[in-house]
Design an enzyme around this catalytic site. Structure first.
Site, PDB file in Angstrom:
ATOM      1  N   THR A  98       0.822  -1.217   0.000  1.00 44.00           N
ATOM      2  CA  THR A  98       0.000   0.000   0.000  1.00 44.00           C
ATOM      3  C   THR A  98       0.856   1.267   0.000  1.00 44.00           C
ATOM      4  OG1 THR A  98      -0.144  -0.088   2.424  1.00 44.00           O
ATOM      5  CG2 THR A  98      -1.911  -1.150   1.166  1.00 44.00           C
ATOM      6  N   SER A 105       0.949   7.218  12.542  1.00 45.77           N
ATOM      7  CA  SER A 105       0.049   7.245  11.394  1.00 45.77           C
ATOM      8  C   SER A 105       0.754   7.795  10.168  1.00 45.77           C
ATOM      9  CB  SER A 105      -1.171   8.116  11.724  1.00 45.77           C
ATOM     10  OG  SER A 105      -1.882   8.470  10.565  1.00 45.77           O
ATOM     11  N   LYS A 106       0.458   7.202   9.006  1.00 46.45           N
ATOM     12  CA  LYS A 106       1.017   7.701   7.751  1.00 46.45           C
ATOM     13  C   LYS A 106       0.544   9.125   7.469  1.00 46.45           C
ATOM     14  CE  LYS A 106       1.523   3.244   5.397  1.00 46.45           C
ATOM     15  NZ  LYS A 106       1.119   2.433   4.227  1.00 46.45           N
ATOM     16  N   ARG A 107      -0.654   9.472   7.950  1.00 42.15           N
ATOM     17  CA  ARG A 107      -1.206  10.790   7.682  1.00 42.15           C
ATOM     18  C   ARG A 107      -0.625  11.867   8.595  1.00 42.15           C
ATOM     19  NH1 ARG A 107      -7.436   9.161   8.027  1.00 42.15           N
ATOM     20  NH2 ARG A 107      -6.497   7.909   9.674  1.00 42.15           N
ATOM     21  N   ARG A 108      -0.243  11.485   9.817  1.00 41.00           N
ATOM     22  CA  ARG A 108       0.214  12.488  10.782  1.00 41.00           C
ATOM     23  C   ARG A 108       1.722  12.531  10.947  1.00 41.00           C
ATOM     24  NH1 ARG A 108      -3.756   9.955  14.006  1.00 41.00           N
ATOM     25  NH2 ARG A 108      -2.038   8.935  15.097  1.00 41.00           N
TER      26      ARG A 108
END
Length: 517
Positions: free
Chosen positions: A14, A285-288
């Site tokens: 992913t 997290s990949k987003r944070r």
């Protein structure tokens, strides 16, 4: 160990490899090496919606960069003939991936890519239905969404209500299948309790009434994680399953699947590791957060430091030792010393660990590993050719080594080694010194340096001669000298700077400083 240790690292493609994934791979590697077992790379790509092109290659490259060599699984084709020992190559079969061009699969338990094993999963899912351990579900998405909404409004746990099990006759099932009606296959959770032992969290018992009849085969023919992981682990003879603690609640379902498929004696040992946390005590997290292995590589962290640091976020050596080589990790690793609580990923702590590893490197190794980062810097690209020589760069590294936490920091704080300097003459003055005193001290330094031969131009000789000349008034002599050599308020010592710059360049810079006054 009663049977051969076989562990697998099974990432989903992913994106770039997550730092938490590297931690899992590290513990897989350590357990395999500790017990003389096999370490396998399996690609779990059944969630096609989340698949990212190039991610499989990125995962393989990340493991290769980290030095976590595995025995079987998916390899880059150009590495297929060199990644394994010759003895391994002779005993293992090799085939090209049907899904990913440029990927080869090496080993006797392949395919090692789940999307190439769909017929296997379908076979075992249908066997479960035949044995009464699973059932077809023809519920439309709208009905399932309505059910979830009603359960949420009633503050109930979201669980399937077994509508198709209760209300669909065998004749209706056959009719729906003949008419190609979309369906999923759900695991029929039995009554009672499920018990298992996790080697980190201990004995765990779950009431089966709290478990959902999980979908194990989706309407697109792909399995869910739950079926695929059990089938693959059984067929690949996996002895230990190492994964993040978020999968702990799913483990009872996996135990039930093993039992339903008649594989009770082959249930592996489970090792669930706590997640790495950010400073807010939330899962990385990949987003944070900066979490990909590739990011840390590009930032210039040595692989040894990354592995060392993530080891300590999941394992406690119970000693004072904090810095480990990979061989030392293998030697000292003990499953019983793995942590239950999640470790906070602290970048400052990582920097400290990284600095310790860099300090242990020889100058030649540091040069070889930092050069690619240095060559990307504009101040290096624009430097004179003599300032790009290996000997010159290695002198800089000797001066900077104890101050470095990353390879990308080389030269960054001392760009005066690479380019001409420009500064205001006020920088040359020490405290309340006037121009006359400053000029006298610069000329004094000039004479001292001029008298030292090229052969004797060492840090030790420079320091000895300059300190003797300075006497008790070190600042009066050394501040103007350092400012003249660097054009900076902060820098390494003037002895180190003069040594790196060399006699001719040092005298030239002193002459320019004197001319300013």
């Amino acid at each position: 160990m009663d049977k051969k240790v076989r562990v697998r690292f099974a990432p989903s493609p992913t994106g770039y490899l997550h730092i938490g994934g590297l931690k899992t791979a590290l513990f897989d590697y350590l357990i395999a090496k500790k017990f003389g077992g096999d370490f396998i790379l399996r690609i779990e790509d059944t969630d096609q919606k989340r698949h990212v092109t190039g991610a499989v290659e990125a995962v393989i490259k990340a493991l290769e960069w980290a030095g976590l060599n595995y025995n079987e699984g998916a390899y880059l084709e150009k590495r297929g003939s060199t990644s394994l020992d010759q003895s391994d190559q002779k005993r293992l079969s090799l085939s090209e991936s049907k899904t990913y061009p440029g990927i080869v699969e090496i080993g006797d338990y392949g395919p090692y890519i789940q999307s190439e094993r769909l017929e296997l999963y379908k076979k075992y899912a249908e066997q479960l239905v035949k044995d009464g351990q699973a059932y077809y579900c023809f519920c439309e998405p709208e009905r399932l969404e309505k059910l979830r909404t009603e359960q949420a409004e009633n503050k109930q746990a979201p669980m399937y209500d077994r509508y198709c099990l209760r209300n669909t006759t065998p004749e209706e099932v056959n009719k729906n299948l003949k008419n190609n009606c979309p369906y999923t296959i759900r695991l029929k959770i039995p009554e009672g309790q499920t018990k298992f032992k996790d080697l980190v969290y201990g004995e765990i018992e779950v009431d089966n009434a709290t478990l959902d009849d999980q979908i194990i085969l989706k309407s697109d023919g792909f399995p869910t994680y739950h079926l695929a992981v059990v089938v693959d682990d059984y067929l690949m003879k996996i002895s230990h399953v190492i994964r993040g603690s978020e999968w702990l609640p799913s483990t009872p379902k996996h135990i039930i699947l093993y039992q339903a498929l008649g594989w009770k004696k082959d249930i592996p040992e489970f090792i669930h590791m706590p997640n790495m946390l950010n400073k807010d005590k939330k899962k990385l997290s990949k987003r944070r957060d900066s979490v990909s292995v590739e990011e840390f590589r590009q930032l210039g962290y040595p692989k040894e430091a990354i592995l060392n640091y993530i080891l300590l976020l999941g394992w406690n050596p119970k000693t004072e030792q904090e810095i480990f080589t990979l061989d030392e990790m293998v030697e000292q690793f003990d499953i019983s010393k793995m942590n239950r609580s999640g470790g906070v990923f602290d970048i400052e702590r990582l920097n400290w660990v990284s600095a310790q590893h860099i300090k242990k490197m020889s100058v030649d190794e540091l040069y070889d590993r930092s050069l690619e980062f240095l060559q990307d810097k504009d101040f290096y690209k624009n430097a004179a050719e003599d300032k790009k020589s290996a000997d010159y760069i290695k002198k800089i590294l000797i001066v900077e080594q104890d101050r470095l936490a990353k390879f990308t920091e080389v030269g960054e704080s001392n760009q005066f080694f690479f380019k001409d300097i420009n500064y205001n003459k006020g920088l040359l003055r020490w405290k309340n010194s006037d121009d006359v005193a400053t000029k006298e001290n610069l000329e004094k330094s000039q004479n001292i340096l001029n008298d030292i031969s090229e052969a004797d131009w060492t840090k030790e000789n420079l320091e000895k001669n300059l300190l003797e000349a300075a006497g008790d008034k070190r600042g009066d002599l050394l501040w103007p000298l350092r400012a003249a050599l660097t054009g900076e308020k902060k820098s390494p010592s003037p002895f180190e700077c003069a040594w790196v710059l060399g006699k001719i360049e040092s005298l030239n810079r002193l002459e320019k400083a004197i001319s300013k006054i």
